[in-house]
Motif scaffolding. Structure first.
Motif: not given
Ligand code: AMP
Ligand code: MG
Length: 327
Positions: A1-10, A208-212
């Motif tokens: 299991m991979k626990r993934i925290i994709a940190i996207f600042l608003l 779909q593309n959280p850095n945008r």
């Protein structure tokens, strides 16, 4: 299991004018399981003090730091809480009741089941067996005294950042700071208007593309903007993603038409609790909930990419096409 925290600042796109003589002081650090950015139009001592306060809230409210109030309460089932923990637990309890349990800080046992799962998601049976432990009725509060029934456990991950942002803004105000913007992962909160007269511009991530940015919220003055989205954190089993916002009725990630919910309001704590709750409710129930209240506006991004916004959010939204949700 991979626990993934994709940190996207608003994406705080606060385009500050470099020609103006008052420039903000800024600090970036990691706390509350996310990246934090504090920008104040004030002095260095104040910046240091509010950054320290944020770390203190983290130490008090974390559900995995053994010294925190929440860990001690979860371990012993009873605790005399520090004032801030008592205040936040009372608010969490109130928002849980108001949202019909869609926001529920007692989902901790479900979260643990997902965190501890090895190669496959937790079994339905395992989640079912935990359901006695879940429910705000299992938390009793009497002033600063808190007790848990039925081996319930608390996780404030859906509200602690919003509360911390709210408290930080209040502290800045008390220290006579007139302008600030703080970002804690998906939470942004502003204080006052920018000295150069331009609007704040806060991007809402494209799921779909959280850095945008998929849309931009522009405004003058103080506001809290909090986004909950299925793209922000997730677990992965055999290439399949399971996001982190759980339906307290089932223990499974909430499955509906929503990819993200952004709440716009004056209160950071309410914004955080409601972003999670409305995500769990799904679009239709979330709209009904909004119609029953007057204390927030919302922007929804659906899984198919379309954007819907409640009436009051219309003048604030730019750089996107959207459908209006009427009262
Ligand atoms: P947020 O990103 O503010 O929507 O909060 C999500 C986090 O809150 C998760 O990572 C969990 O720690 C916790 N959580 C998940 N589902 C719920 C829920 N339905 N109610 C309250 N907390 C939740
Ligand atoms: Mg939240």
């Amino acid at each position: 299991m991979k626990r993934i925290i994709a940190i996207f600042l608003l994406l705080s796109l606060s385009f500050c004018s470099c020609t103006h003589k008052i420039t903000p002081l800024e600090r970036n650090f990691f706390a509350m399981d996310t990246l934090i950015n504090v920008r104040i139009w004030g002095d260095k001592t104040t910046l240091n003090q509010v950054c320290e306060s944020i770390q203190k809230y983290d130490a008090l409210l974390s559900s995995h730091d053994p010294g925190s109030d929440i860990c001690k309460l979860n371990e012993g089932g009873h605790l005399i809480l520090q004032d801030q923990t008592a205040e936040l637990l009372a608010l969490a309890s109130q928002y849980s009741l108001e949202t019909g349990g869609a926001f529920d800080p007692t989902v901790y046992p479900f979260i643990e089941a997902w965190r501890n799962a090895k190669d496959t998601p937790p079994e339905l049976q395992e989640l079912l067996s935990l359901s006695e432990q879940i429910g705000i009725k299992n938390l009793s509060l009497d002033g600063n005294s808190a007790s848990l029934e039925n081996q319930a456990m608390i996780d404030l991950g859906a509200i602690a950042k919003g509360y911390t942002a709210q408290k930080t803004i209040e502290e800045l105000k008390n220290r006579n700071v007139e302008t600030a913007i703080i970002t804690l992962g998906g939470n942004v909160q502003t204080l006052g208007s920018k000295p150069d007269g331009s609007k704040w511009a806060v991007g809402i991530s494209d799921p779909q593309n959280p850095n945008r940015a998929k849309a931009v919220v522009s405004f003058y003055g103080s506001m809290a903007l909090v986004t909950s989205g299925s793209y922000q954190r997730y677990y992965e089993f055999g290439g399949e993603r399971y996001h982190h916002i759980l339906d307290p009725k089932t223990g499974y990630p909430a499955q509906n038409d929503l990819a993200s919910v952004t709440i716009l309001t004056q209160d950071g704590t309410l914004a955080d609790a409601f972003s999670t709750a409305l995500f769990v409710m799904g679009l239709s129930d979330a709209c009904e909930f909004w119609r029953s209240r007057t204390d927030f506006e919302a922007v929804f991004i659906l899984n198919n990419g379309s954007i819907l916004a409640t009436e009051g959010a219309i003048p604030l939204l730019s750089e996107c096409e959207f459908t209006v949700i009427e009262r």
